[in-house]
Design a protein around this motif. Structure first.
Motif, PDB file in Angstrom:
ATOM      1  N   ALA A  84      11.201   0.078  -2.912  1.00 35.25           N
ATOM      2  CA  ALA A  84      11.493   1.497  -2.702  1.00 35.25           C
ATOM      3  C   ALA A  84      10.913   1.982  -1.377  1.00 35.25           C
ATOM      4  CB  ALA A  84      10.945   2.323  -3.864  1.00 35.25           C
ATOM      5  N   VAL A  85       9.684   1.556  -1.061  1.00 32.27           N
ATOM      6  CA  VAL A  85       9.065   1.947   0.201  1.00 32.27           C
ATOM      7  C   VAL A  85       9.819   1.330   1.382  1.00 32.27           C
ATOM      8  CG1 VAL A  85       6.976   1.784   1.601  1.00 32.27           C
ATOM      9  CG2 VAL A  85       6.805   2.343  -0.821  1.00 32.27           C
ATOM     10  N   SER A  86      10.274   0.100   1.225  1.00 33.75           N
ATOM     11  CA  SER A  86      11.058  -0.549   2.280  1.00 33.75           C
ATOM     12  C   SER A  86      12.294   0.274   2.604  1.00 33.75           C
ATOM     13  CB  SER A  86      11.473  -1.957   1.848  1.00 33.75           C
ATOM     14  OG  SER A  86      10.361  -2.801   1.719  1.00 33.75           O
ATOM     15  N   GLU A  87      12.912   0.816   1.567  1.00 32.62           N
ATOM     16  CA  GLU A  87      14.099   1.649   1.779  1.00 32.62           C
ATOM     17  C   GLU A  87      13.739   2.929   2.521  1.00 32.62           C
ATOM     18  OE1 GLU A  87      17.610   3.853  -0.834  1.00 32.62           O
ATOM     19  OE2 GLU A  87      16.274   2.390  -1.788  1.00 32.62           O
ATOM     20  N   VAL A  88      12.603   3.536   2.147  1.00 33.47           N
ATOM     21  CA  VAL A  88      12.177   4.776   2.801  1.00 33.47           C
ATOM     22  C   VAL A  88      11.889   4.531   4.284  1.00 33.47           C
ATOM     23  CG1 VAL A  88      10.343   6.506   2.936  1.00 33.47           C
ATOM     24  CG2 VAL A  88      11.279   5.857   0.715  1.00 33.47           C
ATOM     25  N   VAL A  89      11.084   3.519   4.581  1.00 32.74           N
ATOM     26  CA  VAL A  89      10.706   3.293   5.979  1.00 32.74           C
ATOM     27  C   VAL A  89      11.891   2.765   6.779  1.00 32.74           C
ATOM     28  CG1 VAL A  89       8.293   2.902   5.364  1.00 32.74           C
ATOM     29  CG2 VAL A  89       9.824   0.944   5.600  1.00 32.74           C
ATOM     30  N   ARG A 102       6.685  -3.276   8.311  1.00 33.35           N
ATOM     31  CA  ARG A 102       6.928  -4.276   7.277  1.00 33.35           C
ATOM     32  C   ARG A 102       6.245  -3.828   5.995  1.00 33.35           C
ATOM     33  NH1 ARG A 102       2.898  -9.401   8.265  1.00 33.35           N
ATOM     34  NH2 ARG A 102       1.285  -8.343   9.476  1.00 33.35           N
ATOM     35  N   VAL A 103       6.738  -4.353   4.872  1.00 30.49           N
ATOM     36  CA  VAL A 103       6.172  -4.062   3.561  1.00 30.49           C
ATOM     37  C   VAL A 103       5.832  -5.390   2.910  1.00 30.49           C
ATOM     38  CG1 VAL A 103       6.535  -3.001   1.313  1.00 30.49           C
ATOM     39  CG2 VAL A 103       7.533  -1.951   3.356  1.00 30.49           C
ATOM     40  N   VAL A 104       4.565  -5.521   2.488  1.00 30.15           N
ATOM     41  CA  VAL A 104       4.050  -6.768   1.930  1.00 30.15           C
ATOM     42  C   VAL A 104       3.785  -6.580   0.436  1.00 30.15           C
ATOM     43  CG1 VAL A 104       2.173  -8.459   2.028  1.00 30.15           C
ATOM     44  CG2 VAL A 104       2.990  -7.353   4.133  1.00 30.15           C
ATOM     45  N   VAL A 105       4.259  -7.498  -0.381  1.00 32.42           N
ATOM     46  CA  VAL A 105       3.948  -7.465  -1.813  1.00 32.42           C
ATOM     47  C   VAL A 105       2.654  -8.246  -2.022  1.00 32.42           C
ATOM     48  CG1 VAL A 105       4.728  -8.042  -4.142  1.00 32.42           C
ATOM     49  CG2 VAL A 105       6.388  -7.312  -2.419  1.00 32.42           C
ATOM     50  N   ALA A 106       1.573  -7.512  -2.234  1.00 32.19           N
ATOM     51  CA  ALA A 106       0.251  -8.131  -2.399  1.00 32.19           C
ATOM     52  C   ALA A 106      -0.690  -7.100  -2.991  1.00 32.19           C
ATOM     53  CB  ALA A 106      -0.282  -8.635  -1.061  1.00 32.19           C
ATOM     54  N   ASP A 107      -1.836  -7.581  -3.455  1.00 31.85           N
ATOM     55  CA  ASP A 107      -2.851  -6.692  -4.009  1.00 31.85           C
ATOM     56  C   ASP A 107      -3.612  -6.004  -2.883  1.00 31.85           C
ATOM     57  OD1 ASP A 107      -5.733  -6.150  -5.188  1.00 31.85           O
ATOM     58  OD2 ASP A 107      -4.382  -6.396  -6.883  1.00 31.85           O
TER      59      ASP A 107
END
Length: 270
Positions: A84-89, A102-107
């Motif tokens: 969702a954030v990737s779509e926003v940015v 970039r958007v990273v899936v991580a803790d």
């Protein structure tokens, strides 16, 4: 391979911030969009390499990009939220569309990003939701990501006064857990500052604002007229959601004298 349809969780089962996001609320920060703006301007995100931890609905990501950082990276451990954030940015326009992102899936406590990659690390309304050990781990990760002289900027829920009675602290935590279905652990302003200092950061700026997330005036200011009307309509047609939102609002109102929104900017020594 058979792909099963995604089952939407009932409104009764969602954490408070997830429910409000589902209903269309975009600003989910305790001090609202205004305090977020103060935080970003004080931290100096313009022309900086910025990392945002747990970006939520992407509203702050949009505001960061509007200030034209040198680069932007978001870290979220929820793949759906990251998408969702990737779509926003990705919808950034004008000058901000040229900013590398970039958007990273991580803790948030283990982002996988390189040491010293950021001038500013931003985290809003996420440390409050963690226990003490995880708070420390996330702050340590922010320090690792910062270059010398970099700033860590947080916007969280606070307790007041600094010598708040233990009985009040316990009562507020229990009430929040019942209302938002998250074991929130807000700290006093002095304790938020001490958390930063414990990790070698130098607190440079502290700002407070009323915790007025669901007050009509704040909702209108944060969401705009169209957004506020959409939120009201969505609450009206979902009985379970309406009960939850009213319970959250009662909790915030009951404990308003013990709660505040707090923004802290702390610098990593150079």
């Amino acid at each position: 391979m058979t792909v099963l349809p995604r089952v939407e969780r009932p409104d009764d089962d969602l954490a408070g911030h997830q429910l409000l996001a589902r209903l269309g609320k975009r600003v989910l920060r305790p001090g609202g969009a205004r305090l977020s703006g103060v935080l970003l301007d004080t931290a100096g995100v313009a022309d900086a390499d910025v990392v945002e931890l747990a970006p939520g609905t992407g509203r702050t990501a949009r505001d960061i990009l509007a200030r034209r950082p040198r680069s932007y990276a978001a870290v979220d451990n929820d793949p759906a939220a990251a998408a969702a954030v990737s779509e926003v940015v990705g919808r950034a326009v004008g000058a901000s569309s040229q900013v590398p992102r970039r958007v990273v899936v991580a803790d948030a406590a283990a982002s996988g990003l390189p040491d010293g990659c950021a001038d500013v690390v931003v985290g809003e309304a996420m440390l409050t939701m963690q226990g003490d050990r995880t708070k420390d781990a996330i702050v340590a990760e922010a320090v690792r990501l910062l270059r010398p002289g970099g700033r860590y900027a947080v916007h969280e829920l606070g307790l007041v006064p600094d010598d708040v009675a233990d009985t009040v602290r316990t009562e507020v935590r229990r009430a929040l857990a019942r209302a938002i279905k998250v074991n929130a652990r807000p700290l006093t302003v002095a304790e938020w500052e001490a958390l930063m200092s414990r990790h070698g950061l130098e607190v440079e700026h502290v700002a407070l604002a009323p915790m007025a997330l669901l007050r009509p005036r704040r909702v209108l200011a944060d969401e705009g007229l169209v957004g506020a009307l959409r939120l009201v309509r969505n609450i009206a047609v979902r009985p379970a959601a309406r009960r939850r939102v009213l319970a959250m609002r009662r909790t915030f109102r009951t404990h308003r004298r013990a709660m505040t929104a707090v923004a802290v900017v702390a610098r990593k020594p150079g």
